[in-house]
Design a protein around this motif. Structure first.
Motif, PDB file in Angstrom:
ATOM      1  N   TYR A 143       0.822  -1.211   0.000  1.00  0.00           N
ATOM      2  CA  TYR A 143       0.000   0.000   0.000  1.00  0.00           C
ATOM      3  C   TYR A 143       0.860   1.268   0.000  1.00  0.00           C
ATOM      4  N   PRO A 161       3.740   1.869  -5.097  1.00  0.00           N
ATOM      5  CA  PRO A 161       4.394   3.114  -5.522  1.00  0.00           C
ATOM      6  C   PRO A 161       3.638   4.397  -5.156  1.00  0.00           C
ATOM      7  N   LEU A 162       2.613   4.305  -4.305  1.00  0.00           N
ATOM      8  CA  LEU A 162       1.845   5.499  -3.939  1.00  0.00           C
ATOM      9  C   LEU A 162       2.754   6.607  -3.413  1.00  0.00           C
ATOM     10  N   TRP A 170       4.244   8.887  -6.121  1.00  0.00           N
ATOM     11  CA  TRP A 170       3.292   9.837  -6.696  1.00  0.00           C
ATOM     12  C   TRP A 170       2.971  10.964  -5.719  1.00  0.00           C
ATOM     13  N   THR A 190      -6.043   0.776  -6.765  1.00  0.00           N
ATOM     14  CA  THR A 190      -6.010   0.687  -8.224  1.00  0.00           C
ATOM     15  C   THR A 190      -4.879   1.569  -8.755  1.00  0.00           C
ATOM     16  N   THR A 191      -4.563   1.401 -10.019  1.00  0.00           N
ATOM     17  CA  THR A 191      -3.511   2.211 -10.645  1.00  0.00           C
ATOM     18  C   THR A 191      -3.862   3.692 -10.594  1.00  0.00           C
ATOM     19  N   GLN A 192      -5.132   4.009 -10.831  1.00  0.00           N
ATOM     20  CA  GLN A 192      -5.566   5.411 -10.803  1.00  0.00           C
ATOM     21  C   GLN A 192      -5.485   5.988  -9.388  1.00  0.00           C
ATOM     22  N   GLU A 193      -5.841   5.195  -8.402  1.00  0.00           N
ATOM     23  CA  GLU A 193      -5.771   5.668  -7.014  1.00  0.00           C
ATOM     24  C   GLU A 193      -4.327   5.951  -6.616  1.00  0.00           C
ATOM     25  N   ARG A 194      -3.419   5.120  -7.090  1.00  0.00           N
ATOM     26  CA  ARG A 194      -2.009   5.330  -6.753  1.00  0.00           C
ATOM     27  C   ARG A 194      -1.440   6.568  -7.438  1.00  0.00           C
ATOM     28  N   SER A 195      -1.701   6.699  -8.730  1.00  0.00           N
ATOM     29  CA  SER A 195      -1.087   7.782  -9.500  1.00  0.00           C
ATOM     30  C   SER A 195      -1.820   9.107  -9.321  1.00  0.00           C
ATOM     31  N   CYS A 231     -10.625   1.002   0.912  1.00  0.00           N
ATOM     32  CA  CYS A 231     -10.057  -0.261   0.418  1.00  0.00           C
ATOM     33  C   CYS A 231     -10.386  -1.430   1.342  1.00  0.00           C
TER      34      CYS A 231
END
Length: 271
Positions: free
Chosen positions: A84, A87-88, A91, A146-151, A179
């Protein structure tokens, strides 16, 4: 002297909030540091004019220290869930750089009301979750980001938090709760995720000062007001020691209710 004692108490409070709710203390620290600088500098001086910027810079530097200490405590307890965090975290750091630069140019009023709107939505969401799920959910059903949540989410978290000089927990904790993580895990993750935004924001202030140096006075190192910083560091350490034993004693429901109350206080403090 009274203000410095108050800063010591505020530092203690920020330490407690860091451990229990992932708040690195920005909402407590920034107004007090701002007031201290304004009262201890001459009206019309550069330090007086740039007091709010110095307060944000000082808050970000304090956030690095508080978050690092709290993260170490959480690490020793085995509460950090690395999938978690990365990579958050990267970003969030990108967003922090953008947010710090944006704070030099964007209207403070715009940032304020955008954040107020976010807080209202988050509080309503937290209350709704309390009503919808009166019993504690099993964390085993938690999903990854999700990828969008991370980036996209990470950039927004870093930008808003750095621009306001506050920790990102007001956004990361609700994100992790959505989550399916419990409050204890969500708060534990908020502390290490406050570090990249604080580090990126602090470095940006340092670089900005190098390119546009200003003389603020003998009590400043760059934009950082070190008398207040020292009081806050000492107070924060004491607060963490006080809050440490309580971090595992709060039930998930009580923890979230306390978080809702805290978010509400934050909301009213900036209105």
């Amino acid at each position: 002297m009274e203000l410095y004692l108050l800063l010591l108490v505020a530092g203690c409070l920020s330490g407690v909030l860091t451990i229990l709710f992932g708040f690195a203390g920005g909402f407590v620290v920034v107004p007090l540091v701002y007031t201290t600088i304004r009262l201890h500098t001459d009206a019309g001086s550069m330090a007086n004019e740039l007091a709010f910027k110095s307060a944000i810079a000082t808050s970000l530097l304090l956030m690095i220290i508080n978050s690092a200490l709290a993260s170490y405590q959480q690490y020793k307890k085995g509460k950090l869930k690395w999938p978690y965090i990365f990579p958050l975290a990267y970003w969030i750091a990108v967003g922090a750089v953008l947010g710090t630069f944006a704070s030099f140019y964007l209207s403070a009023n715009f940032l304020k009301w955008a954040f107020v709107l976010y807080l209202v939505v988050t509080i309503v969401d937290c209350v709704f979750r309390q009503i919808k799920h009166p019993q504690q959910q099993q964390e085993s059903s938690a999903r990854l980001l999700t990828t969008q949540e991370r980036s996209v989410g990470g950039v927004i978290i870093g930008a808003v938090a750095a621009a306001l000089g506050v920790g990102g927990s007001v956004m990361t904790v609700p994100l992790f709760r959505r989550c399916g993580l419990d409050m204890s895990s969500s708060v534990a993750l908020a502390n290490p995720l406050s570090m990249p935004l604080a580090i990126a924001g602090t470095i940006t202030f340092i670089v900005g000062y190098m390119f546009q140096p200003v003389v603020l006075g003998t009590h400043f190192i760059g934009y950082f007001y070190y008398p207040a910083l020292l009081c806050l560091i000492v107070g924060g350490y004491i607060g963490m020691k006080i809050a440490g034993p309580w971090s595992n004693k709060l039930s998930n429901r009580t923890h979230e209710r306390g978080y809702i109350v805290l978010l509400t206080l934050v909301l009213f403090s900036i209105l």
